[in-house]
Design a protein around this motif. Sequence first.
Motif, PDB file in Angstrom:
ATOM      1  N   GLN A  47       3.074 -15.798 -12.538  1.00 44.47           N
ATOM      2  CA  GLN A  47       3.074 -16.978 -12.966  1.00 44.47           C
ATOM      3  C   GLN A  47       2.080 -17.829 -12.276  1.00 44.47           C
ATOM      4  O   GLN A  47       1.753 -18.912 -12.713  1.00 44.47           O
ATOM      5  N   ASP A  48       1.690 -17.421 -11.232  1.00 40.33           N
ATOM      6  CA  ASP A  48       0.877 -17.942 -10.261  1.00 40.33           C
ATOM      7  C   ASP A  48      -0.529 -17.135  -9.946  1.00 40.33           C
ATOM      8  O   ASP A  48      -0.492 -16.310  -9.277  1.00 40.33           O
ATOM      9  N   ARG A  49      -1.476 -17.663 -10.577  1.00 43.45           N
ATOM     10  CA  ARG A  49      -2.682 -16.882 -10.673  1.00 43.45           C
ATOM     11  C   ARG A  49      -3.180 -17.018  -9.192  1.00 43.45           C
ATOM     12  O   ARG A  49      -3.808 -15.901  -8.792  1.00 43.45           O
ATOM     13  N   GLN A  50      -3.252 -17.945  -8.497  1.00 44.34           N
ATOM     14  CA  GLN A  50      -3.758 -18.265  -7.230  1.00 44.34           C
ATOM     15  C   GLN A  50      -3.012 -17.241  -6.095  1.00 44.34           C
ATOM     16  O   GLN A  50      -3.528 -16.695  -5.268  1.00 44.34           O
ATOM     17  N   GLN A  51      -1.566 -17.246  -6.478  1.00 39.99           N
ATOM     18  CA  GLN A  51      -0.956 -16.326  -5.401  1.00 39.99           C
ATOM     19  C   GLN A  51      -1.132 -14.988  -5.594  1.00 39.99           C
ATOM     20  O   GLN A  51      -1.388 -13.966  -4.810  1.00 39.99           O
ATOM     21  N   THR A  52      -1.537 -14.495  -6.773  1.00 36.11           N
ATOM     22  CA  THR A  52      -1.716 -13.165  -7.347  1.00 36.11           C
ATOM     23  C   THR A  52      -3.041 -12.693  -6.715  1.00 36.11           C
ATOM     24  O   THR A  52      -3.318 -11.758  -6.120  1.00 36.11           O
ATOM     25  N   ILE A  53      -4.006 -13.559  -7.026  1.00 33.57           N
ATOM     26  CA  ILE A  53      -5.501 -13.195  -6.412  1.00 33.57           C
ATOM     27  C   ILE A  53      -5.353 -13.067  -5.042  1.00 33.57           C
ATOM     28  O   ILE A  53      -5.894 -12.226  -4.237  1.00 33.57           O
ATOM     29  N   HIS A  54      -4.483 -13.985  -4.221  1.00 34.95           N
ATOM     30  CA  HIS A  54      -4.420 -13.966  -2.625  1.00 34.95           C
ATOM     31  C   HIS A  54      -3.985 -12.570  -2.171  1.00 34.95           C
ATOM     32  O   HIS A  54      -4.131 -11.991  -1.380  1.00 34.95           O
ATOM     33  N   ALA A  55      -2.715 -11.994  -2.708  1.00 36.15           N
ATOM     34  CA  ALA A  55      -2.082 -11.027  -2.681  1.00 36.15           C
ATOM     35  C   ALA A  55      -2.779  -9.864  -2.791  1.00 36.15           C
ATOM     36  O   ALA A  55      -2.803  -8.879  -1.902  1.00 36.15           O
ATOM     37  N   ILE A  56      -3.715  -9.735  -3.887  1.00 35.79           N
ATOM     38  CA  ILE A  56      -4.455  -8.670  -4.041  1.00 35.79           C
ATOM     39  C   ILE A  56      -5.546  -8.487  -3.048  1.00 35.79           C
ATOM     40  O   ILE A  56      -6.094  -7.594  -2.569  1.00 35.79           O
ATOM     41  N   ALA A  57      -6.189  -9.815  -2.569  1.00 40.04           N
ATOM     42  CA  ALA A  57      -7.341  -9.907  -1.725  1.00 40.04           C
ATOM     43  C   ALA A  57      -6.909  -9.594  -0.314  1.00 40.04           C
ATOM     44  O   ALA A  57      -7.806  -8.837   0.451  1.00 40.04           O
ATOM     45  N   SER A  58      -5.455  -9.773   0.120  1.00 38.99           N
ATOM     46  CA  SER A  58      -5.421  -9.465   1.550  1.00 38.99           C
ATOM     47  C   SER A  58      -4.084  -8.777   1.582  1.00 38.99           C
ATOM     48  O   SER A  58      -3.670  -8.260   2.721  1.00 38.99           O
ATOM     49  N   GLY A  59      -3.377  -8.570   0.687  1.00 35.10           N
ATOM     50  CA  GLY A  59      -2.091  -7.920   0.880  1.00 35.10           C
ATOM     51  C   GLY A  59      -1.919  -6.227   0.910  1.00 35.10           C
ATOM     52  O   GLY A  59      -3.160  -5.809   0.072  1.00 35.10           O
ATOM     53  N   PRO A  60      -0.994  -5.871   1.397  1.00 34.34           N
ATOM     54  CA  PRO A  60      -0.843  -4.314   1.448  1.00 34.34           C
ATOM     55  C   PRO A  60      -0.534  -3.946  -0.042  1.00 34.34           C
ATOM     56  O   PRO A  60       0.062  -4.428  -0.862  1.00 34.34           O
ATOM     57  N   VAL A  61      -0.757  -2.328  -0.111  1.00 32.38           N
ATOM     58  CA  VAL A  61      -0.127  -1.808  -1.357  1.00 32.38           C
ATOM     59  C   VAL A  61       0.922  -1.042  -1.043  1.00 32.38           C
ATOM     60  O   VAL A  61       1.322  -0.398   0.009  1.00 32.38           O
ATOM     61  N   CYS A  62       2.101  -1.294  -1.753  1.00 36.28           N
ATOM     62  CA  CYS A  62       3.402  -0.610  -1.635  1.00 36.28           C
ATOM     63  C   CYS A  62       3.332   0.595  -2.124  1.00 36.28           C
ATOM     64  O   CYS A  62       3.037   1.137  -3.488  1.00 36.28           O
ATOM     65  N   PRO A  63       3.510   1.650  -1.351  1.00 36.20           N
ATOM     66  CA  PRO A  63       3.352   3.176  -1.701  1.00 36.20           C
ATOM     67  C   PRO A  63       4.442   3.489  -2.659  1.00 36.20           C
ATOM     68  O   PRO A  63       5.503   2.834  -2.771  1.00 36.20           O
ATOM     69  N   PRO A  64       3.892   4.267  -3.714  1.00 33.36           N
ATOM     70  CA  PRO A  64       4.813   4.642  -4.850  1.00 33.36           C
ATOM     71  C   PRO A  64       6.192   5.315  -4.423  1.00 33.36           C
ATOM     72  O   PRO A  64       7.294   4.819  -5.192  1.00 33.36           O
ATOM     73  N   SER A  65       6.331   5.865  -3.409  1.00 35.75           N
ATOM     74  CA  SER A  65       7.586   6.358  -2.817  1.00 35.75           C
ATOM     75  C   SER A  65       8.534   5.407  -2.297  1.00 35.75           C
ATOM     76  O   SER A  65       9.847   5.721  -2.248  1.00 35.75           O
ATOM     77  N   GLU A  66       8.045   4.160  -1.934  1.00 31.83           N
ATOM     78  CA  GLU A  66       9.017   3.231  -1.767  1.00 31.83           C
ATOM     79  C   GLU A  66       9.533   2.495  -3.093  1.00 31.83           C
ATOM     80  O   GLU A  66      10.570   1.788  -2.468  1.00 31.83           O
ATOM     81  N   VAL A  67       8.893   2.695  -3.925  1.00 34.76           N
ATOM     82  CA  VAL A  67       9.452   2.116  -5.349  1.00 34.76           C
ATOM     83  C   VAL A  67      10.481   3.198  -6.021  1.00 34.76           C
ATOM     84  O   VAL A  67      11.283   2.861  -6.320  1.00 34.76           O
ATOM     85  N   LYS A  68      10.027   4.426  -5.858  1.00 31.69           N
ATOM     86  CA  LYS A  68      10.701   5.702  -6.514  1.00 31.69           C
ATOM     87  C   LYS A  68      10.904   6.831  -5.405  1.00 31.69           C
ATOM     88  O   LYS A  68       9.752   7.365  -4.939  1.00 31.69           O
ATOM     89  N   GLN A  69      11.838   7.098  -4.862  1.00 34.98           N
ATOM     90  CA  GLN A  69      12.195   8.015  -3.567  1.00 34.98           C
ATOM     91  C   GLN A  69      11.578   9.259  -3.810  1.00 34.98           C
ATOM     92  O   GLN A  69      11.184   9.992  -3.130  1.00 34.98           O
TER      93      GLN A  69
END
Length: 427
Positions: A347-369
């Motif tokens: 719902q927040d375009r700016q927050q999404t852009i910021h997260a992708i620009a600087s945020g880490p990727v969550c490894p798939p195994s942390e979502v699904k063991q």
Amino acid sequence: MKILLAEDNPMWLKVLETNTTAWGFQPVLATDGQEAIEEMGSQDAPRIAVLDWQMPETDGVEVCRRIKGDADRPYTYVVLLTCRDSKEDIVAGLDAGADDYLTKPVDLDVLKLRLNAARRIVEAIPPKGWSRPRVDGYEVKQVLGRGAFATVWEAVHVASGLPRALKILRVDLATEKVFERFAREIEVMKELDHPYLAKIYDSRIDNTIGYYSMDLIRGGTLYQYIREHQSSAVEIIRMVAQVCEGLQHAHDRGIVHRDMKLSNVMVTEEGVPKVVDFGLGKSMFVAPQEDPNQTLDGSVIGTPLFMSPEQARGEVHRIDQRSDIYSTAIILYLLLLKKHPHDISPQDRQQTIHAIASGPVCPPSEVKQNFNPELEKIVLKALHPSLEHRYQRADAFATDLYDFIQRRTKRGGKPANGESRDSGKPT
């Protein structure tokens, strides 16, 4: 979208111009009623008009009456914005055909909401004669989808009798930049001929019509197809690998898609993916024209949820085939895990852009063991934040995905329908 601002008070005109520009409109200014009438009589007239009542030459109510009384004009949304606030004035304004009536001083937040509503209404109402457009050489059947500036129709090519999809530009709404993007999309798609890319057959673009015809793909978007057919993980991986092969064909011709997302991959009824919409496609061999020093939100290219980090940071000069690879990996991640790899806010375009620009990727195994570690390694390489450590070619990404499927088959985890690596590749 263009918007006419007719106002003889310089202060109010400046306020309106500044704010409507910030809200994404293209203001056209008039300081008296006659100027307003002339602007509305131009070939590319605005479809939204904000009119003051008391203006020199011709008052706003009369301008409104002329706009609404012109039977040849496409639907135009008129707002009267005036100091006259008596009941009689409001009735007179609405009786002249105004769609909205606001009194000064107006709350700018309210005005923004009203104008955004006006924009949605205008975009939803096509101009006269657009209920079913006429295109020489085609029998137009029914609408398949609508966007802000273009509509896609099912059609039949009369000479061959073959079904086609027609993407037709709404020339009444299109700005110069939209025309340029549409023309570039046609130019780019004409260079492409691959089983996993939508094929363009013919086109035309001028000041009366813009269209191109392409394959009619009946299976829906990639997400729709997978949901409807309850596709297995192996089938999903295979289709994403095929998408990568199509992208490699484009990349080999110097073309980067730059807007890879779920809705830009269509799937035939036979389960063959086709990448569509090269409207943001850009040659890698031509220096970018965008200003890389623009603000973060102003320079991003593509759809926020599927951006690469370099796109989200507005680093236009660094966008290349590896950006497409990153976006395609997001597609794969979403389809397999039903979660975005970044901590984003849809719902927040700016927050999404910021997260992708600087945020880490969550490894798939942390979502699904129990996520397969071999596949996780492939996905994380495609999603590496550094261009240098990401897959350098889309076909290398595809090869690793095919190899994963093949190894899984040899171990006895036979893919659905008995498919092998080779069965998923074009011959």
